[in-house]
Design a protein around this motif. Structure first.
Motif, mmCIF file in Angstrom:
data_model
loop_
_atom_site.group_PDB
_atom_site.id
_atom_site.type_symbol
_atom_site.label_atom_id
_atom_site.label_comp_id
_atom_site.label_asym_id
_atom_site.label_seq_id
_atom_site.Cartn_x
_atom_site.Cartn_y
_atom_site.Cartn_z
ATOM 1 N N LEU A 1 0.938 -1.254 0.124
ATOM 2 C CA LEU A 1 0.033 0.224 0.209
ATOM 3 C C LEU A 1 0.928 1.421 0.061
ATOM 4 O O LEU A 1 1.491 1.755 1.041
ATOM 5 N N VAL A 2 0.886 1.868 -1.198
ATOM 6 C CA VAL A 2 1.461 3.075 -1.097
ATOM 7 C C VAL A 2 0.757 4.132 -1.317
ATOM 8 O O VAL A 2 -0.131 4.580 -1.826
ATOM 9 N N ASP A 3 1.174 5.389 -0.487
ATOM 10 C CA ASP A 3 0.313 6.615 -0.297
ATOM 11 C C ASP A 3 0.756 7.547 -1.248
ATOM 12 O O ASP A 3 1.855 7.489 -2.181
ATOM 13 N N PHE A 4 0.134 8.461 -1.616
ATOM 14 C CA PHE A 4 0.151 9.274 -2.668
ATOM 15 C C PHE A 4 1.609 10.103 -2.520
ATOM 16 O O PHE A 4 2.246 10.337 -3.626
ATOM 17 N N ASP A 5 1.929 10.564 -1.496
ATOM 18 C CA ASP A 5 3.250 11.259 -1.352
ATOM 19 C C ASP A 5 4.524 10.322 -1.660
ATOM 20 O O ASP A 5 5.384 10.833 -2.238
ATOM 21 N N SER A 6 4.265 9.068 -1.234
ATOM 22 C CA SER A 6 5.412 8.066 -1.616
ATOM 23 C C SER A 6 5.543 8.236 -3.050
ATOM 24 O O SER A 6 6.583 7.760 -3.833
ATOM 25 N N GLN A 7 4.331 8.104 -3.719
ATOM 26 C CA GLN A 7 4.227 7.900 -5.385
ATOM 27 C C GLN A 7 4.982 9.118 -5.916
ATOM 28 O O GLN A 7 5.698 9.162 -6.829
ATOM 29 N N LYS A 8 4.548 10.298 -5.094
ATOM 30 C CA LYS A 8 5.129 11.581 -5.894
ATOM 31 C C LYS A 8 6.796 11.544 -5.740
ATOM 32 O O LYS A 8 7.423 11.840 -6.630
ATOM 33 N N ILE A 9 7.213 11.062 -4.607
ATOM 34 C CA ILE A 9 8.617 11.011 -4.502
ATOM 35 C C ILE A 9 9.288 10.107 -5.449
ATOM 36 O O ILE A 9 10.277 10.335 -5.988
ATOM 37 N N LYS A 10 8.620 8.941 -5.477
ATOM 38 C CA LYS A 10 9.276 7.844 -6.322
ATOM 39 C C LYS A 10 9.426 8.324 -7.993
ATOM 40 O O LYS A 10 10.125 8.345 -8.695
ATOM 41 N N LYS B 1 9.197 11.502 -9.058
ATOM 42 C CA LYS B 1 10.423 12.469 -9.199
ATOM 43 C C LYS B 1 11.780 11.699 -9.296
ATOM 44 O O LYS B 1 12.671 12.434 -10.225
ATOM 45 N N SER B 2 12.081 10.940 -8.463
ATOM 46 C CA SER B 2 13.439 10.381 -8.372
ATOM 47 C C SER B 2 13.401 9.657 -9.747
ATOM 48 O O SER B 2 14.678 9.544 -10.578
ATOM 49 N N LEU B 3 12.562 9.107 -10.434
ATOM 50 C CA LEU B 3 12.530 8.263 -11.830
ATOM 51 C C LEU B 3 12.918 9.418 -12.803
ATOM 52 O O LEU B 3 13.714 9.140 -13.749
ATOM 53 N N GLU C 1 16.169 9.659 -15.219
ATOM 54 C CA GLU C 1 15.999 9.809 -16.716
ATOM 55 C C GLU C 1 16.668 11.103 -17.521
ATOM 56 O O GLU C 1 17.396 11.000 -18.263
ATOM 57 N N LEU C 2 16.384 12.180 -16.481
ATOM 58 C CA LEU C 2 17.109 13.413 -17.403
ATOM 59 C C LEU C 2 18.501 13.375 -17.124
ATOM 60 O O LEU C 2 19.069 13.820 -18.030
ATOM 61 N N SER C 3 19.087 12.756 -15.903
ATOM 62 C CA SER C 3 20.515 12.903 -15.779
ATOM 63 C C SER C 3 21.314 11.620 -16.862
ATOM 64 O O SER C 3 22.209 12.244 -17.231
ATOM 65 N N GLU C 4 20.247 10.761 -17.160
ATOM 66 C CA GLU C 4 20.615 9.829 -18.351
ATOM 67 C C GLU C 4 20.882 10.523 -19.475
ATOM 68 O O GLU C 4 21.577 10.288 -20.470
ATOM 69 N N ARG C 5 19.642 11.232 -19.959
ATOM 70 C CA ARG C 5 19.751 11.823 -21.155
ATOM 71 C C ARG C 5 20.766 12.925 -21.230
ATOM 72 O O ARG C 5 21.320 13.257 -22.233
ATOM 73 N N VAL C 6 20.949 13.708 -20.223
ATOM 74 C CA VAL C 6 21.945 14.893 -20.063
ATOM 75 C C VAL C 6 23.475 14.222 -20.260
ATOM 76 O O VAL C 6 24.113 14.868 -21.252
ATOM 77 N N SER C 7 23.727 12.966 -19.661
ATOM 78 C CA SER C 7 25.112 12.362 -20.138
ATOM 79 C C SER C 7 25.196 12.033 -21.520
ATOM 80 O O SER C 7 26.309 12.179 -21.973
ATOM 81 N N LYS C 8 24.085 11.482 -21.954
ATOM 82 C CA LYS C 8 24.085 11.018 -23.436
ATOM 83 C C LYS C 8 24.206 12.122 -24.383
ATOM 84 O O LYS C 8 25.142 12.062 -25.279
ATOM 85 N N LEU C 9 23.717 13.419 -24.213
ATOM 86 C CA LEU C 9 24.044 14.716 -24.907
ATOM 87 C C LEU C 9 25.278 15.158 -24.725
ATOM 88 O O LEU C 9 26.052 15.477 -25.674
#
Length: 102
Positions: A47-56, A58-60, A64-72
């Motif tokens: 059972l995951v609450d909404f705040d935990s989902q938001k944190i997860k 955001k981290s994902l 993803e953005l850091s991977e894209r930046v490193s590729k660029l």
């Protein structure tokens, strides 16, 4: 055979039991570890609450953005290396042309 008293979906293991195989296993786990511990584990894992989902999320997104930046950045460095190699070749040919003129 009767329907399981816990899940109310599966049929019981035997004609004299009240639980199906899966629910009987859950019942044994509860007896072994205690209802509070099992309930706490189910709450935190399943059972995951909404705040935990938001944190997860955001981290994902951040990953993803850091991977894209490193590729660029890698692509940009490759282009710069290619341009540097081309400039060196141009300079070498210019020097060769100067030597042949003299």
């Amino acid at each position: 055979m009767a329907v399981c008293k816990f899940c109310e979906v599966e049929t019981c293991d035997t004609w004299y039991s009240s639980y199906c195989a899966a629910c009987h296993k859950i019942k044994r786990i509860i007896a072994l570890f205690g209802i509070d511990k099992v309930s706490n584990i189910l709450d935190t894992v399943l059972l995951v609450d909404f705040d935990s989902q938001k944190i997860k999320v955001k981290s994902l997104i951040k990953e993803e953005l850091s991977e894209r930046v490193s590729k660029l950045i890698e692509k940009k460095e490759k282009k710069h290396r290619k341009l540097d190699a081309i400039e060196e070749k141009i300079e070498e040919t210019n020097e060769d042309n100067k030597l042949t003129k003299i």
